[in-house]
Design an enzyme around this catalytic site. Structure first.
Site, PDB file in Angstrom:
ATOM      1  CG  LEU A 208      -2.251   0.620   1.200  1.00 15.44           C
ATOM      2  CD1 LEU A 208      -2.898  -0.215   0.204  1.00 15.44           C
ATOM      3  CD2 LEU A 208      -2.940   0.474   2.548  1.00 15.44           C
ATOM      4  CG  HIS A 209       2.806   2.820  -3.084  1.00 15.09           C
ATOM      5  ND1 HIS A 209       2.265   1.711  -3.821  1.00 15.09           N
ATOM      6  CD2 HIS A 209       3.229   3.669  -4.283  1.00 15.09           C
ATOM      7  CE1 HIS A 209       2.384   1.798  -5.188  1.00 15.09           C
ATOM      8  NE2 HIS A 209       2.718   2.879  -5.379  1.00 15.09           N
TER       9      HIS A 209
END
Length: 361
Positions: A208-209
Site C-alpha cells: 500500500l503506497h
C-alpha cells in the site's frame, strides 16, 4: 547502433534488465544503462544488479527527490548533458515514472528517436501523476512496445500509426520468470520472512503506497479496519512503505494482531514471499500483473487500473476502498470460488527478444 536504456527506480531496472540481457546477445547493439537516480533505494546494491543479470549503470544522474517539477527538471538537465557528449541513436524508456517523461522530452528535442516500453496503458485518471507521464511520453514517442491489446486500442484511438505499434508482451513478466528460476537455486533461509512462511501454511500479502489511500485518514482507517478483519481468518504480512508507516503513526491507526509489518524488502525476498501467498491486497500496478502471471488472486485497492487485462483475463479485481466488497471477495477466495484466470497473450518470458528483433529490423 547506440542505445540508452533509461531507469529511475527499482521497478524500472526490472523492466530494462530483460532488454539488456537480450541486447547482450547481439554485437551490433551498443547500449548504455542510464540511472537517473530518481529514487534512492538501499536494496539496489551490486548484488541487486548481479541478481538481474545486468551490469552496473554506465551513467548515474543523481537526480534525487523534490517536487515533480524539481525532479523532472534535474533529470532533464543531467540527461541532456550526457546526450550532448555521448549521443545515442535511440533512447528506450520504460513505464510511467518522471524519468520516463523527462528523458523522452530531452531526446525528442535533440532529434533522437524514442521507444516507449509499456506504451498505451491508460487509467483515464488524471489525478495520477503516472497517467500524465504515460500520455505525454506516448504523444512524442517514435516506437511503441505494447504489453496488452487494450494498449494497442488506446494508441490507435489517439491517432498513432499502426506500423509504429508493436504488441510484444511484457518485459516485467520476462523478469519475473527469470528471477523465479534464480530463486530456485538460492538459499532462502536467510530471508527475514522465512520464519513467517514456516509458521503459516497460508497467508496474504499487502502492499500500500498510493497517496489516495495512504494520505487520506478516512481511507486509511477503512483499509486497516478491513485488513484487521481479514487477518482474523488469514494472517497477513505487510512490507510497509515509509510513507504509509509515517501516516499510520500520524493518524494513530491501530492494526490487528495477525498483521505482521516488515521493512521494505528486496525484490527476491518479496518474490519469495508473495509467490506462495493465498492472495495479494495491493494498490501497486506491477503486482496486479505479476499475480496474474502466476495465477494468484489479487484484490486491488483502487477505483481504476491502467492494466485491464489483469481483470478481463487475469486474477485481479478492483475493490476501491469498499470494506463490504473486499470482505465479500476475500470470502470467495477462501471458499475456493475465485476466478482461475489465464496468462495473457505474449506473457511468456520472450517480450525482450521480440523488442530486440524489432529494433534490429
Amino acid at each position: 547502433m547506440k542505445i540508452f536504456l533509461i531507469a529511475g527506480a527499482r521497478p524500472n531496472f526490472m523492466k530494462i534488465a530483460p532488454i539488456a540481457r537480450a541486447f547482450d546477445k547481439h554485437s551490433q547493439i551498443n547500449y548504455k544503462v542510464v540511472h537517473t537516480g530518481q529514487h534512492y533505494d538501499k536494496n539496489m546494491s551490486d548484488i541487486f544488479f548481479e541478481e538481474l543479470g545486468i551490469r552496473l549503470p554506465d551513467y548515474h544522474l543523481g537526480a534525487g527527490g523534490g517536487t515533480h517539477a524539481q525532479q523532472t527538471a534535474k533529470i532533464m538537465t543531467g540527461f541532456e548533458e550526457i546526450c550532448e557528449k555521448d549521443r545515442p541513436d535511440l533512447v528506450i524508456v520504460v513505464g510511467d515514472v518522471n524519468s520516463t517523461l523527462a528523458c523522452s522530452i530531452v531526446a525528442k528535442k535533440m532529434y533522437i528517436k524514442v521507444a516507449h516500453v509499456e506504451a498505451g496503458l491508460r487509467s483515464f485518471d488524471l489525478s495520477m501523476p503516472e497517467e500524465i507521464n504515460r500520455m505525454v511520453t506516448d504523444s512524442i514517442s517514435d516506437l511503441f512496445f505494447v504489453t496488452e491489446e487494450q494498449g494497442m486500442t488506446n494508441l490507435l484511438k489517439e491517432g498513432k500509426i499502426l506500423e509504429k505499434l508493436h504488441f510484444v508482451g511484457h518485459v516485467m513478466i520476462d523478469n519475473l520468470f527469470y528471477q523465479l528460476e534464480k530463486l530456485k537455486k538460492m538459499d532462502t533461509t536467510c530471508f527475514p520472512t522465512t520464519q513467517f512462511k514456516q509458521e503459516h501454511t497460508q497467508y496474504g500479502v499487502v502492499t500500500l503506497h498510493r497517496p489516495s489511500n495512504v494520505d487520506d485518514k478516512e481511507n486509511l482507517e477503512i483499509i486497516f479496519e478491513t485488513l484487521s478483519e481479514i487477518s482474523k481468518t488469514l494472517p497477513l504480512i505487510f512490507p510497509i512503505h515509509p510513507r504509509t508507516r509515517k501516516n499510520m503513526e500520524a493518524f494513530n491507526i491501530k492494526i490487528g494482531a495477525n498483521i505482521k509489518l516488515t521493512e521494505p524488502l528486496s525484490y527476491m525476498e518479496f518474490l519469495n514471499l508473495w509467490k506462495d501467498a493465498k492472495l495479494a491486497l495491493t494498490d501497486s500496478g506491477g503486482l496486479q500483473e505479476e499475480t496474474t502471471a502466476l495465477g494468484i488472486p489479487c484484490l486491488t485497492i483502487r477505483e481504476n487500473t491502467e492494466r485491464p487485462i489483469t481483470i478481463t483475463q487475469g486474477t485481479n479485481e478492483l475493490m476501491g476502498t469498499s470494506r463490504k466488497k473486499i470482505l465479500k471477495s476475500f470470502d470467495e477466495i477462501i471458499g475456493g470460488n475465485w476466478k482461475v484466470g489465464q496468462k495473457p497473450q505474449f506473457w511468456d518470458g520472450n517480450a525482450a527478444e521480440r523488442i530486440t528483433a524489432l529494433i534490429l529490423r
